[in-house]
Design an enzyme around this catalytic site. Structure first.
Site, PDB file in Angstrom:
ATOM      1  N   ARG A   1      34.688  49.802  32.473  1.00 39.78           N
ATOM      2  CA  ARG A   1      34.561  50.905  33.441  1.00 39.78           C
ATOM      3  C   ARG A   1      34.168  52.216  32.771  1.00 39.78           C
ATOM      4  NH1 ARG A   1      39.624  49.249  37.308  1.00 39.78           N
ATOM      5  NH2 ARG A   1      38.399  47.931  38.674  1.00 39.78           N
TER       6      ARG A   1
ATOM      7  N   LYS B   1      44.122  34.132  50.071  1.00 40.39           N
ATOM      8  CA  LYS B   1      44.582  34.171  51.462  1.00 40.39           C
ATOM      9  C   LYS B   1      43.502  34.519  52.473  1.00 40.39           C
ATOM     10  CE  LYS B   1      49.299  35.388  50.399  1.00 40.39           C
ATOM     11  NZ  LYS B   1      50.288  36.442  50.368  1.00 40.39           N
TER      12      LYS B   1
ATOM     13  N   GLY C   1      37.240  41.606  41.596  1.00 40.30           N
ATOM     14  CA  GLY C   1      37.768  41.414  40.248  1.00 40.30           C
ATOM     15  C   GLY C   1      37.781  39.980  39.784  1.00 40.30           C
TER      16      GLY C   1
ATOM     17  N   GLY D   1      37.780  45.796  46.447  1.00 42.87           N
ATOM     18  CA  GLY D   1      38.109  46.297  47.781  1.00 42.87           C
ATOM     19  C   GLY D   1      36.952  47.084  48.377  1.00 42.87           C
TER      20      GLY D   1
HETATM   21  P1  AMP Z   1      41.767  37.197  45.970  1.00 40.84           P
HETATM   22  O1  AMP Z   1      42.318  38.381  45.262  1.00 40.84           O
HETATM   23  O2  AMP Z   1      42.225  37.040  47.375  1.00 40.84           O
HETATM   24  O3  AMP Z   1      40.260  37.076  45.817  1.00 40.84           O
HETATM   25  O4  AMP Z   1      42.404  35.943  45.255  1.00 40.84           O
HETATM   26  C1  AMP Z   1      42.166  35.603  43.942  1.00 40.84           C
HETATM   27  C2  AMP Z   1      43.216  34.638  43.530  1.00 40.84           C
HETATM   28  O5  AMP Z   1      43.178  33.506  44.360  1.00 40.84           O
HETATM   29  C3  AMP Z   1      43.090  34.140  42.096  1.00 40.84           C
HETATM   30  O6  AMP Z   1      44.147  34.656  41.359  1.00 40.84           O
HETATM   31  C4  AMP Z   1      43.179  32.638  42.261  1.00 40.84           C
HETATM   32  O7  AMP Z   1      44.039  32.043  41.305  1.00 40.84           O
HETATM   33  C5  AMP Z   1      43.764  32.469  43.644  1.00 40.84           C
HETATM   34  N1  AMP Z   1      43.492  31.150  44.213  1.00 40.84           N
HETATM   35  C6  AMP Z   1      42.311  30.527  44.322  1.00 40.84           C
HETATM   36  N2  AMP Z   1      42.470  29.297  44.833  1.00 40.84           N
HETATM   37  C7  AMP Z   1      43.787  29.127  45.056  1.00 40.84           C
HETATM   38  C8  AMP Z   1      44.581  28.065  45.561  1.00 40.84           C
HETATM   39  N3  AMP Z   1      44.028  26.913  45.938  1.00 40.84           N
HETATM   40  N4  AMP Z   1      45.916  28.251  45.626  1.00 40.84           N
HETATM   41  C9  AMP Z   1      46.464  29.403  45.237  1.00 40.84           C
HETATM   42  N5  AMP Z   1      45.775  30.448  44.753  1.00 40.84           N
HETATM   43  C10 AMP Z   1      44.446  30.315  44.649  1.00 40.84           C
END
Ligand code: AMP
Length: 420
Positions: free
Chosen positions: A35, A222, A378, A401
């Protein structure tokens, strides 16, 4: 709109909002200076044109003032190394000493303000409220902060500079003092830095003028954090690859068995709504038919594969498996514009990372064949870096974000504040 390339910086003090929210180790040393490096062209431009630079940034989420753990003094030497010049540290971001230092700044000189978030005024979020404060009390405190101290804070920051440059894409979705409010103090002297300008151009070109087929790959943990962006994308793309933890909310919403996989039952109606919306708009939703399953969320877990909608109890889906990899990669290779946000598995653990790796490789391959690929957020950026593919994709966004909000709302407060 004023451009950094046409502005006369001679003898001017440029207040530059940068995103120096860099990771530090336990000794306060910068462990990744990406950054900082990203902001160097803008700072150098100002200095080369005979101006001086007042750098301002936040770091972390400090809750008091001062808070040594989050002091920007720790990053001075890293900025100096990258910039090749001395950086004076103001010790505060407002106050007499900072104002005096700014006043005496000579062309070619650089000063760094202390962490803006030492002051609640930066974010406009009141501190010290009683734990049992009612919503009315919280709203009143917020209003009082915004109408009084925050206005003064903005005025004090603004008084230090002759012009304002926003080069902090990572916080451009925030209506904070230094990213949004301050721009009004510089109606004829505000502009994007090179980094922010580049980000806006890259995302706007994908969202407004994409080559088709246009596919978005949305992974991560999620559904709840990606609903807005998925709905907005349905209006723009030809297909969405859904991966990561949210797969299981979609599977369970349609009556599947997902064992111990991450799943948000309160999102079932939303998942069904998204499926319906995609159908109505003719957008293909691509999901993995199979999953790599694990009996523990750890590197020492036993693994197996199962249909993504029939995972046994005691097991959880942690990645896509062979069929999913094939389906995702074949699809990616047919696309001309690819946007990737969120890994398709738990990529931090090597044996759950092969799906995300295959996706990253397919994106690199498609890019080689002429597709435009934009990676943002990220974790997807970390994925691309982990597999050494950063130079084989078209554009890597520095904002997670901010990127998602830009896609969802078609604009960002920090961008609009400069433009309008
Ligand atoms: P996000 O910040 O919502 O983009 O989520 C990223 C995170 O999602 C990473 O730390 C991944 O380890 C997690 N992730 C991806 N696939 C899965 C899964 N099947 N179960 C749990 N966490 C997951």
């Amino acid at each position: 709109m004023i451009s950094i390339d046409n502005y006369d910086f001679k003898g001017k003090r440029a207040l530059i909002r940068v995103d120096f929210n860099v990771p530090l180790n336990e000794n306060g040393e910068v462990t990744d200076d990406t950054r900082i490096r990203a902001a160097i062209p803008t700072i150098k431009k100002v200095l080369a044109e005979g101006g001086s630079a007042i750098l301002m940034s936040h770091m972390g989420r400090p809750k008091k003032n001062p808070d040594a753990k989050y002091s920007l003094e720790q990053i001075v030497s890293t900025i100096e190394k990258n910039l090749g010049t001395t950086v004076m540290f103001a010790g505060d971001c407002i106050g007499e000493k900072a104002a005096e230092m700014a006043k005496n700044l000579k062309p070619g000189e650089v000063m760094l303000l202390e962490n803006l978030r030492f002051y609640a005024e930066e974010e406009g979020k009141p501190r010290g409220l009683a734990a049992d404060a009612t919503k009315e009390e919280k709203d009143a405190a917020k209003k009082a902060l915004k109408e009084g101290p925050q206005k003064e804070f903005v005025a004090k920051l603004a008084a230090m500079g002759d012009c304002y440059i926003n080069d902090a894409f990572g916080t451009a979705h925030r209506k904070h003092a230094s990213t949004y409010l301050i721009a009004k103090n510089f109606p004829n002297d505000k502009m994007f830095g090179y980094l922010l300008g580049k980000e806006v151009k890259a995302i706007a070109s994908v969202m407004e003028n994409p080559q088709h087929p246009f596919c978005a790959i949305i992974g991560g943990s999620k559904v709840s954090s990606k609903i807005g962006v998925i709905k907005a994308l349905i209006e723009k793309v030809d297909s969405i690859i859904i991966g990561g933890g949210m797969t299981y909310t979609f599977a369970a919403a349609q009556g599947g068995k997902v064992g111990n996989s991450i799943c948000e039952p309160d999102m079932f109606p939303v998942a069904l709504e998204i499926l319906e919306l995609a159908k109505q708009k003719g957008v293909k939703l691509v999901m993995s038919p199979d999953a790599l399953i694990a009996d523990d969320f750890s590197a020492s877990a036993n693994t197996n594969t199962a249909p993504a909608n029939n995972i046994p109890e005691g097991w959880e889906g942690v990645d896509i498996a062979d069929e999913g990899k094939k389906r995702f990669c074949e699809h990616i290779l047919e696309c001309k514009t690819i946007l990737w946000n969120g890994p398709v598995g738990v990529f931090e653990i090597d044996k759950f990372a092969t799906g995300s790796k295959e996706v990253a490789l397919a994106i690199a391959e498609a890019t080689k064949k002429g597709a435009y690929s934009l990676i943002g957020g990220g974790d997807s950026v970390a994925c691309v870096n982990k597999f050494g593919l950063a130079d084989q994709v078209s554009y890597i966004s520095t904002g997670g974000g901010a990127l998602l909000e830009y896609i969802e709302f078609g604009d960002l407060p920090g961008v609009a504040a400069i433009r309008d």
